[in-house]
Write a protein that holds these residues in place. Structure first.
Motif, PDB file in Angstrom:
ATOM      1  N   THR A  92      -0.443  -2.194 -31.292  1.00  0.00           N
ATOM      2  CA  THR A  92       0.486  -1.102 -31.046  1.00  0.00           C
ATOM      3  C   THR A  92       0.419  -0.066 -32.157  1.00  0.00           C
ATOM      4  OG1 THR A  92       1.971  -2.616 -29.895  1.00  0.00           O
ATOM      5  CG2 THR A  92       2.884  -0.507 -30.608  1.00  0.00           C
ATOM      6  N   ILE A  93       0.149   1.171 -31.781  1.00  0.00           N
ATOM      7  CA  ILE A  93       0.134   2.274 -32.733  1.00  0.00           C
ATOM      8  C   ILE A  93       1.194   3.275 -32.284  1.00  0.00           C
ATOM      9  CG2 ILE A  93      -1.242   4.125 -33.749  1.00  0.00           C
ATOM     10  CD1 ILE A  93      -3.694   2.395 -33.282  1.00  0.00           C
ATOM     11  N   ARG A 101      -0.618  11.233 -50.391  1.00  0.00           N
ATOM     12  CA  ARG A 101      -1.696  10.514 -51.051  1.00  0.00           C
ATOM     13  C   ARG A 101      -1.872   9.146 -50.403  1.00  0.00           C
ATOM     14  NH1 ARG A 101      -1.673  10.703 -57.493  1.00  0.00           N
ATOM     15  NH2 ARG A 101      -3.632   9.665 -56.983  1.00  0.00           N
ATOM     16  N   MET A 102      -3.141   8.756 -50.177  1.00  0.00           N
ATOM     17  CA  MET A 102      -3.441   7.467 -49.575  1.00  0.00           C
ATOM     18  C   MET A 102      -2.993   6.340 -50.505  1.00  0.00           C
ATOM     19  SD  MET A 102      -7.275   8.294 -48.129  1.00  0.00           S
ATOM     20  CE  MET A 102      -7.706   6.551 -48.150  1.00  0.00           C
ATOM     21  N   ILE A 103      -2.349   5.338 -49.917  1.00  0.00           N
ATOM     22  CA  ILE A 103      -1.921   4.165 -50.674  1.00  0.00           C
ATOM     23  C   ILE A 103      -3.046   3.144 -50.737  1.00  0.00           C
ATOM     24  CG2 ILE A 103      -0.288   2.232 -50.698  1.00  0.00           C
ATOM     25  CD1 ILE A 103       1.698   4.141 -49.234  1.00  0.00           C
ATOM     26  N   LEU A 104      -3.739   2.964 -49.619  1.00  0.00           N
ATOM     27  CA  LEU A 104      -4.867   2.047 -49.514  1.00  0.00           C
ATOM     28  C   LEU A 104      -5.667   2.445 -48.291  1.00  0.00           C
ATOM     29  CD1 LEU A 104      -4.351  -0.265 -47.030  1.00  0.00           C
ATOM     30  CD2 LEU A 104      -2.534  -0.892 -48.607  1.00  0.00           C
ATOM     31  N   ALA A 105      -6.794   1.808 -48.109  1.00  0.00           N
ATOM     32  CA  ALA A 105      -7.599   1.997 -46.894  1.00  0.00           C
ATOM     33  C   ALA A 105      -7.866   0.633 -46.282  1.00  0.00           C
ATOM     34  CB  ALA A 105      -8.906   2.711 -47.208  1.00  0.00           C
ATOM     35  N   GLY A 106      -7.773   0.544 -44.965  1.00  0.00           N
ATOM     36  CA  GLY A 106      -8.027  -0.716 -44.279  1.00  0.00           C
ATOM     37  C   GLY A 106      -8.935  -0.505 -43.077  1.00  0.00           C
ATOM     38  N   GLN A 107      -9.618  -1.567 -42.694  1.00  0.00           N
ATOM     39  CA  GLN A 107     -10.518  -1.487 -41.531  1.00  0.00           C
ATOM     40  C   GLN A 107     -10.521  -2.818 -40.801  1.00  0.00           C
ATOM     41  OE1 GLN A 107     -14.661   0.469 -41.340  1.00  0.00           O
ATOM     42  NE2 GLN A 107     -15.156  -1.673 -41.731  1.00  0.00           N
ATOM     43  N   ASN A 108     -10.329  -2.752 -39.480  1.00  0.00           N
ATOM     44  CA  ASN A 108     -10.472  -3.916 -38.617  1.00  0.00           C
ATOM     45  C   ASN A 108     -11.640  -3.689 -37.674  1.00  0.00           C
ATOM     46  OD1 ASN A 108      -6.916  -3.914 -38.373  1.00  0.00           O
ATOM     47  ND2 ASN A 108      -8.111  -5.288 -39.633  1.00  0.00           N
ATOM     48  N   VAL A 109     -12.635  -4.556 -37.734  1.00  0.00           N
ATOM     49  CA  VAL A 109     -13.752  -4.533 -36.787  1.00  0.00           C
ATOM     50  C   VAL A 109     -13.560  -5.734 -35.873  1.00  0.00           C
ATOM     51  CG1 VAL A 109     -16.261  -4.581 -36.509  1.00  0.00           C
ATOM     52  CG2 VAL A 109     -15.250  -3.481 -38.522  1.00  0.00           C
ATOM     53  N   THR A 110     -13.216  -5.473 -34.618  1.00  0.00           N
ATOM     54  CA  THR A 110     -12.790  -6.546 -33.733  1.00  0.00           C
ATOM     55  C   THR A 110     -13.631  -6.618 -32.463  1.00  0.00           C
ATOM     56  OG1 THR A 110     -11.143  -5.041 -32.767  1.00  0.00           O
ATOM     57  CG2 THR A 110     -10.411  -6.480 -34.546  1.00  0.00           C
ATOM     58  N   ARG A 111     -13.664  -7.803 -31.872  1.00  0.00           N
ATOM     59  CA  ARG A 111     -14.347  -7.986 -30.597  1.00  0.00           C
ATOM     60  C   ARG A 111     -13.650  -7.172 -29.522  1.00  0.00           C
ATOM     61  NH1 ARG A 111     -15.100 -14.384 -29.789  1.00  0.00           N
ATOM     62  NH2 ARG A 111     -14.339 -13.683 -27.765  1.00  0.00           N
ATOM     63  N   ALA A 112     -14.430  -6.385 -28.773  1.00  0.00           N
ATOM     64  CA  ALA A 112     -13.846  -5.497 -27.767  1.00  0.00           C
ATOM     65  C   ALA A 112     -13.211  -6.273 -26.620  1.00  0.00           C
ATOM     66  CB  ALA A 112     -14.925  -4.550 -27.228  1.00  0.00           C
ATOM     67  N   ASP A 113     -13.621  -7.518 -26.389  1.00  0.00           N
ATOM     68  CA  ASP A 113     -13.042  -8.296 -25.298  1.00  0.00           C
ATOM     69  C   ASP A 113     -11.675  -8.862 -25.650  1.00  0.00           C
ATOM     70  OD1 ASP A 113     -14.425 -10.058 -27.152  1.00  0.00           O
ATOM     71  OD2 ASP A 113     -13.968 -11.679 -25.747  1.00  0.00           O
ATOM     72  N   ARG A 114     -11.285  -8.772 -26.921  1.00  0.00           N
ATOM     73  CA  ARG A 114     -10.032  -9.385 -27.345  1.00  0.00           C
ATOM     74  C   ARG A 114      -8.939  -8.385 -27.685  1.00  0.00           C
ATOM     75  NH1 ARG A 114      -9.744 -14.545 -28.858  1.00  0.00           N
ATOM     76  NH2 ARG A 114      -7.579 -14.110 -28.309  1.00  0.00           N
ATOM     77  N   PHE A 115      -9.288  -7.105 -27.839  1.00  0.00           N
ATOM     78  CA  PHE A 115      -8.306  -6.138 -28.318  1.00  0.00           C
ATOM     79  C   PHE A 115      -8.118  -4.961 -27.364  1.00  0.00           C
ATOM     80  CE2 PHE A 115      -8.724  -8.515 -32.108  1.00  0.00           C
ATOM     81  CZ  PHE A 115      -7.623  -8.214 -32.905  1.00  0.00           C
ATOM     82  N   THR A 116      -6.853  -4.570 -27.206  1.00  0.00           N
ATOM     83  CA  THR A 116      -6.479  -3.343 -26.509  1.00  0.00           C
ATOM     84  C   THR A 116      -5.593  -2.539 -27.450  1.00  0.00           C
ATOM     85  OG1 THR A 116      -6.558  -4.337 -24.301  1.00  0.00           O
ATOM     86  CG2 THR A 116      -5.210  -2.349 -24.563  1.00  0.00           C
TER      87      THR A 116
END
Length: 253
Positions: free
Chosen positions: A89-90, A227-242
């Motif tokens: 959820t965004i 100002r950016m506090i941190l940077a994050g990245q999620n690389v996820t399987r496309a079949d598992r995430f919406t």
């Protein structure tokens, strides 16, 4: 279904043959003819049964994989997906914690630490603005687990001062719930989302075949001073995430 009995598919309405094959396989999945979690017949078997080429079958399997209905497993074949999807959820003005979204989807979230290193902030273009003068940052790499299965790669880039503050609390913990506990207030969050495919190394960690579709979400929690506090990245399987987005109309006085 007996693969030896050939059933030639005749496309209608100007549709391409591979689309007719895709529809036929999708229908079998929906009806339970190919049960969830089971391996489907091989490319050769399906090509013989449907009287089409191997290329046509592979293209149909590729499309159904992109839809999240099938998943290829290295050395084992292609299987009907049997796992729940995670709805990320965004919401405008709010960054929800990933573990909360997973819990809401009926899934137990977990993290497996793969290591922390010190890297240059110039290593990635999107890190510009995280620190000044190309200073080094801490990079924390972890596996994202759903009910104990690896479904994604979680990476954090932290300025040294933030890493020093949180270092004793990061093991197996999601970053967003930690921030307010240390008086760090997120004013807004910037996002970047794109599609990619799994490298050999990623495929091995995520138990998929090389070239499997992945979703990349980068997020940048930002303070009131922009100002950016941190940077994050999620690389996820496309079949598992919406990904579910909510935007709010601004009221003009």
């Amino acid at each position: 279904m007996n693969p030896s009995s050939k059933r030639a598919l005749v496309p209608s309405g100007g549709r391409f043959l591979y689309q007719a094959v895709t529809d036929a396989l999708r229908s079998r999945i929906a009806s339970g003819a190919y049960p969830r979690g089971d391996r489907i017949p091989s490319v050769d078997e399906l090509a013989a049964e449907l009287a089409v080429s191997n290329i046509t079958i592979r293209r149909a399997i590729r499309d159904l994989t992109m839809e999240g209905l099938l998943i290829g497993r290295q050395g084992l074949g292609v299987f009907v997906a049997d796992d729940k999807r995670i709805v990320r959820t965004i919401d405008a003005g709010k960054l929800s914690a990933l573990n909360e979204d997973m819990r809401a989807s009926g899934i137990e979230a977990g993290l497996y630490d793969r290591g922390i290193s010190v890297v240059s902030s110039s290593d990635e273009v999107f890190l510009k603005g995280l620190v000044t003068n190309h200073a080094s940052v801490y990079r924390l790499d972890r596996l994202l687990l759903a009910d104990g299965k690896a479904v994604g790669l979680d990476t954090l880039w932290l300025p040294r001062i933030l890493a020093d503050k949180l270092k004793d609390h990061l093991h197996g913990e999601f970053i967003i719930p930690l921030l307010p506990q240390f008086g760090i207030i997120v004013d807004h969050t910037k996002y970047e989302i794109e599609a990619t495919t799994a490298t050999e190394a990623q495929a091995q960690m995520l138990n998929v075949v090389s070239g499997y579709p992945l979703l990349v979400m980068r997020y940048f929690p930002t303070g009131a001073d922009d100002r950016m506090i941190l940077a994050g990245q999620n690389v996820t399987r496309a079949d598992r995430f919406t990904y579910s987005f909510t935007s709010r109309a601004e009221t003009i006085a």
